[in-house]
Design a protein around this motif. Structure first.
Motif, PDB file in Angstrom:
ATOM      1  N   SER A   1      77.542 112.701 116.408  1.00 45.81           N
ATOM      2  CA  SER A   1      78.567 112.736 117.445  1.00 45.81           C
ATOM      3  C   SER A   1      79.364 114.026 117.362  1.00 45.81           C
ATOM      4  O   SER A   1      79.746 114.466 116.275  1.00 45.81           O
ATOM      5  CB  SER A   1      79.492 111.524 117.278  1.00 45.81           C
ATOM      6  OG  SER A   1      80.680 111.703 118.015  1.00 45.81           O
ATOM      7  N   PHE A   2      79.606 114.669 118.525  1.00 43.29           N
ATOM      8  CA  PHE A   2      80.465 115.849 118.552  1.00 43.29           C
ATOM      9  C   PHE A   2      81.878 115.508 118.075  1.00 43.29           C
ATOM     10  O   PHE A   2      82.546 116.305 117.449  1.00 43.29           O
ATOM     11  CB  PHE A   2      80.555 116.403 119.977  1.00 43.29           C
ATOM     12  CG  PHE A   2      79.310 117.098 120.439  1.00 43.29           C
ATOM     13  CD1 PHE A   2      78.279 117.374 119.557  1.00 43.29           C
ATOM     14  CD2 PHE A   2      79.179 117.498 121.770  1.00 43.29           C
ATOM     15  CE1 PHE A   2      77.127 118.020 119.979  1.00 43.29           C
ATOM     16  CE2 PHE A   2      78.032 118.151 122.199  1.00 43.29           C
ATOM     17  CZ  PHE A   2      77.008 118.399 121.300  1.00 43.29           C
TER      18      PHE A   2
ATOM     19  N   VAL B   1      79.755  98.091 130.853  1.00 43.44           N
ATOM     20  CA  VAL B   1      80.588  99.266 130.571  1.00 43.44           C
ATOM     21  C   VAL B   1      82.002  99.058 131.116  1.00 43.44           C
ATOM     22  O   VAL B   1      83.000  99.246 130.408  1.00 43.44           O
ATOM     23  CB  VAL B   1      79.958 100.532 131.192  1.00 43.44           C
ATOM     24  CG1 VAL B   1      80.893 101.724 131.026  1.00 43.44           C
ATOM     25  CG2 VAL B   1      78.613 100.824 130.542  1.00 43.44           C
ATOM     26  N   VAL B   2      82.092  98.640 132.374  1.00 49.01           N
ATOM     27  CA  VAL B   2      83.394  98.456 133.014  1.00 49.01           C
ATOM     28  C   VAL B   2      84.136  97.268 132.389  1.00 49.01           C
ATOM     29  O   VAL B   2      85.329  97.355 132.075  1.00 49.01           O
ATOM     30  CB  VAL B   2      83.221  98.242 134.529  1.00 49.01           C
ATOM     31  CG1 VAL B   2      84.557  97.931 135.181  1.00 49.01           C
ATOM     32  CG2 VAL B   2      82.576  99.464 135.159  1.00 49.01           C
ATOM     33  N   VAL B   3      83.430  96.166 132.184  1.00 53.09           N
ATOM     34  CA  VAL B   3      84.077  94.956 131.656  1.00 53.09           C
ATOM     35  C   VAL B   3      84.597  95.194 130.235  1.00 53.09           C
ATOM     36  O   VAL B   3      85.688  94.748 129.877  1.00 53.09           O
ATOM     37  CB  VAL B   3      83.081  93.772 131.689  1.00 53.09           C
ATOM     38  CG1 VAL B   3      83.692  92.537 131.037  1.00 53.09           C
ATOM     39  CG2 VAL B   3      82.681  93.467 133.122  1.00 53.09           C
ATOM     40  N   GLU B   4      83.819  95.893 129.424  1.00 53.82           N
ATOM     41  CA  GLU B   4      84.265  96.175 128.055  1.00 53.82           C
ATOM     42  C   GLU B   4      85.522  97.042 128.058  1.00 53.82           C
ATOM     43  O   GLU B   4      86.393  96.890 127.194  1.00 53.82           O
ATOM     44  CB  GLU B   4      83.147  96.867 127.281  1.00 53.82           C
ATOM     45  CG  GLU B   4      82.005  95.933 126.917  1.00 53.82           C
ATOM     46  CD  GLU B   4      80.955  96.615 126.055  1.00 53.82           C
ATOM     47  OE1 GLU B   4      81.201  97.747 125.611  1.00 53.82           O
ATOM     48  OE2 GLU B   4      79.897  96.013 125.832  1.00 53.82           O
ATOM     49  N   ALA B   5      85.612  97.955 129.018  1.00 57.48           N
ATOM     50  CA  ALA B   5      86.817  98.787 129.102  1.00 57.48           C
ATOM     51  C   ALA B   5      88.027  97.941 129.499  1.00 57.48           C
ATOM     52  O   ALA B   5      89.121  98.114 128.954  1.00 57.48           O
ATOM     53  CB  ALA B   5      86.599  99.914 130.103  1.00 57.48           C
TER      54      ALA B   5
ATOM     55  N   TRP C   1      86.754  95.578 124.742  1.00 57.15           N
ATOM     56  CA  TRP C   1      85.666  94.979 123.958  1.00 57.15           C
ATOM     57  C   TRP C   1      85.006  96.065 123.109  1.00 57.15           C
ATOM     58  O   TRP C   1      84.611  97.105 123.620  1.00 57.15           O
ATOM     59  CB  TRP C   1      84.632  94.370 124.917  1.00 57.15           C
ATOM     60  CG  TRP C   1      83.629  93.505 124.241  1.00 57.15           C
ATOM     61  CD1 TRP C   1      82.377  93.847 123.839  1.00 57.15           C
ATOM     62  CD2 TRP C   1      83.780  92.124 123.909  1.00 57.15           C
ATOM     63  NE1 TRP C   1      81.746  92.788 123.266  1.00 57.15           N
ATOM     64  CE2 TRP C   1      82.580  91.710 123.290  1.00 57.15           C
ATOM     65  CE3 TRP C   1      84.807  91.207 124.064  1.00 57.15           C
ATOM     66  CZ2 TRP C   1      82.397  90.418 122.839  1.00 57.15           C
ATOM     67  CZ3 TRP C   1      84.614  89.914 123.612  1.00 57.15           C
ATOM     68  CH2 TRP C   1      83.419  89.525 123.012  1.00 57.15           C
ATOM     69  N   PRO C   2      84.866  95.848 121.805  1.00 59.76           N
ATOM     70  CA  PRO C   2      84.337  96.908 120.932  1.00 59.76           C
ATOM     71  C   PRO C   2      82.824  97.041 120.990  1.00 59.76           C
ATOM     72  O   PRO C   2      82.134  96.925 119.982  1.00 59.76           O
ATOM     73  CB  PRO C   2      84.802  96.445 119.549  1.00 59.76           C
ATOM     74  CG  PRO C   2      84.820  94.959 119.644  1.00 59.76           C
ATOM     75  CD  PRO C   2      85.249  94.632 121.054  1.00 59.76           C
TER      76      PRO C   2
ATOM     77  N   LEU D   1      80.779 104.272 125.374  1.00 58.87           N
ATOM     78  CA  LEU D   1      80.236 105.206 126.359  1.00 58.87           C
ATOM     79  C   LEU D   1      81.349 105.854 127.177  1.00 58.87           C
ATOM     80  O   LEU D   1      81.316 107.064 127.436  1.00 58.87           O
ATOM     81  CB  LEU D   1      79.258 104.470 127.284  1.00 58.87           C
ATOM     82  CG  LEU D   1      78.590 105.317 128.369  1.00 58.87           C
ATOM     83  CD1 LEU D   1      77.771 106.435 127.744  1.00 58.87           C
ATOM     84  CD2 LEU D   1      77.719 104.453 129.267  1.00 58.87           C
ATOM     85  N   ILE D   2      82.329 105.053 127.575  1.00 61.93           N
ATOM     86  CA  ILE D   2      83.436 105.606 128.366  1.00 61.93           C
ATOM     87  C   ILE D   2      84.209 106.650 127.551  1.00 61.93           C
ATOM     88  O   ILE D   2      84.535 107.733 128.049  1.00 61.93           O
ATOM     89  CB  ILE D   2      84.367 104.481 128.826  1.00 61.93           C
ATOM     90  CG1 ILE D   2      83.665 103.637 129.892  1.00 61.93           C
ATOM     91  CG2 ILE D   2      85.682 105.037 129.362  1.00 61.93           C
ATOM     92  CD1 ILE D   2      84.471 102.507 130.426  1.00 61.93           C
ATOM     93  N   THR D   3      84.478 106.329 126.283  1.00 60.34           N
ATOM     94  CA  THR D   3      85.165 107.297 125.412  1.00 60.34           C
ATOM     95  C   THR D   3      84.331 108.565 125.246  1.00 60.34           C
ATOM     96  O   THR D   3      84.859 109.685 125.293  1.00 60.34           O
ATOM     97  CB  THR D   3      85.422 106.674 124.035  1.00 60.34           C
ATOM     98  OG1 THR D   3      86.147 105.458 124.193  1.00 60.34           O
ATOM     99  CG2 THR D   3      86.209 107.614 123.146  1.00 60.34           C
ATOM    100  N   SER D   4      83.019 108.388 125.096  1.00 61.55           N
ATOM    101  CA  SER D   4      82.137 109.547 124.896  1.00 61.55           C
ATOM    102  C   SER D   4      82.079 110.422 126.145  1.00 61.55           C
ATOM    103  O   SER D   4      82.032 111.650 126.037  1.00 61.55           O
ATOM    104  CB  SER D   4      80.730 109.065 124.523  1.00 61.55           C
ATOM    105  OG  SER D   4      80.757 108.289 123.350  1.00 61.55           O
ATOM    106  N   VAL D   5      82.072 109.808 127.323  1.00 65.62           N
ATOM    107  CA  VAL D   5      82.041 110.593 128.562  1.00 65.62           C
ATOM    108  C   VAL D   5      83.326 111.409 128.695  1.00 65.62           C
ATOM    109  O   VAL D   5      83.295 112.591 129.059  1.00 65.62           O
ATOM    110  CB  VAL D   5      81.850 109.674 129.782  1.00 65.62           C
ATOM    111  CG1 VAL D   5      82.083 110.441 131.092  1.00 65.62           C
ATOM    112  CG2 VAL D   5      80.454 109.063 129.779  1.00 65.62           C
ATOM    113  N   SER D   6      84.465 110.792 128.398  1.00 69.92           N
ATOM    114  CA  SER D   6      85.732 111.514 128.520  1.00 69.92           C
ATOM    115  C   SER D   6      85.824 112.666 127.520  1.00 69.92           C
ATOM    116  O   SER D   6      86.502 113.662 127.777  1.00 69.92           O
ATOM    117  CB  SER D   6      86.905 110.553 128.312  1.00 69.92           C
ATOM    118  OG  SER D   6      86.895 110.054 126.988  1.00 69.92           O
ATOM    119  N   MET D   7      85.130 112.542 126.369  1.00 72.95           N
ATOM    120  CA  MET D   7      85.160 113.604 125.351  1.00 72.95           C
ATOM    121  C   MET D   7      83.942 114.520 125.443  1.00 72.95           C
ATOM    122  O   MET D   7      83.778 115.391 124.585  1.00 72.95           O
ATOM    123  CB  MET D   7      85.213 112.967 123.956  1.00 72.95           C
ATOM    124  CG  MET D   7      86.435 112.097 123.688  1.00 72.95           C
ATOM    125  SD  MET D   7      87.965 113.036 123.750  1.00 72.95           S
ATOM    126  CE  MET D   7      87.791 114.075 122.307  1.00 72.95           C
TER     127      MET D   7
END
Length: 307
Positions: A80-81, A247-251, A255-256, A262-268
């Protein structure tokens, strides 16, 4: 059967190759510089360039893709970056919560969808049919994130009956599972109704009734078995979409699982994690399609998969 499965698995290889190219190229078209994000907003231009070299982003695009592909073939999805952890370890930590939530959502969606689909078909034109189809249309129309927020507001904030996030107990599964499975249940109900109505008009169903078989036996043992074939196909496809929809529901429910990661990774702009997750979703989707084809043969032995 085994030859058919082996052939289908072999056919996945070129498809996955194309999917990996699309994912890789699409990611590098997204605006935003991962090196700048990792280095930090206060980093100098030289620090950013050093970070870019450390991450391997200064190399030609074809070389970056080849490193990704050759590593994936050997089971190494890179680091991971953002955290510098191996991506495989990060996915291993997050995949089970996502699969558990998807499985629970799918189970209740299948049970509820088939039950209400059968009720609507056997009560065609009556208030039960109209009420079920109204509920199914409503369920299909509601966006998952909106339904999730409304459930949190009602059952977590106003009534205080259920938790609004986390996965520590069975209670934590209820609201996310309802949110994730509601659209699938609605679609299964509509498919079960239309398929069962068509099957109930077949000659062998009329023959069973003419022989004096009870109506419940005719429906559950004669008609529903054949009506399930298109429902199984749709259910399998919906399970693939459900994994992506998590993806959306976990956000919404914190939900861990993989969707939240994936959402965190896209934003970073964490390319290795995004590539690995997207590729994994594609593999899951293809395996589910294969499982659906095998279930076809189990439900109806007249279908020869090898042909």
């Amino acid at each position: 059967m085994l030859i058919y499965i082996a052939r289908r698995l072999a056919a996945m290889v070129p498809i996955l190759l194309v999917v990996s190219v699309v994912i890789f190229m699409f990611l590098h078209m997204i605006p935003g510089d991962p090196a700048r994000i990792v280095a930090g907003p206060e980093a100098s231009a030289q620090d950013v360039e050093n970070t870019r070299a450390m991450l391997g982003l200064d190399r030609p695009i074809y070389e970056q893709y080849w490193r990704f592909l050759s590593g994936a073939v050997q089971g190494d999805l890179g680091r991971s970056f953002r955290t510098r952890e191996p991506v495989m370890d990060m996915i291993a930590d997050r995949i089970m919560p996502t699969l558990e939530l998807s499985f629970v959502s799918m189970v209740w969606a299948i049970v509820a969808g088939m039950f209400f689909g059968v009720v609507a078909a056997t009560k065609r034109g009556k208030w039960q049919d109209q009420l079920t189809m109204f509920g199914a249309t409503t369920g299909i129309s509601m966006p998952s994130f909106w339904l999730g927020l409304m459930l949190i507001e009602l059952f977590a904030v106003q009534l205080g009956w259920l938790p609004s996030g986390g996965n520590d107990s069975i209670e934590h599964y209820i609201l996310p599972a309802i949110t994730l499975g509601s659209q699938v249940a609605a679609i299964i109900a509509r498919f079960t109704r239309s398929s069962l109505l068509e099957t109930l008009g077949e000659d062998y169903v009329r023959t069973a009734r003419a022989k004096g078989a009870k109506e419940m036996r005719v429906i559950w043992l004669h008609a529903l078995r054949n009506a399930l074939l298109p429902v199984v196909t749709m259910t399998g496809l919906q399970f693939g979409f459900l994994l992506g929809g998590s993806v959306v529901v976990e956000a919404v429910f914190s939900w861990p699982g993989m969707g939240n990661m994936l959402i965190t990774s896209v934003s970073m702009r964490d390319y290795p994690v995004i590539q690995a997750e997207m590729l994994l979703f594609a593999i899951q989707f293809m395996l589910i399609n294969l499982l659906v084809d095998v279930l076809y043969a189990v439900l109806n032995p007249q279908i020869r998969l090898d042909s």
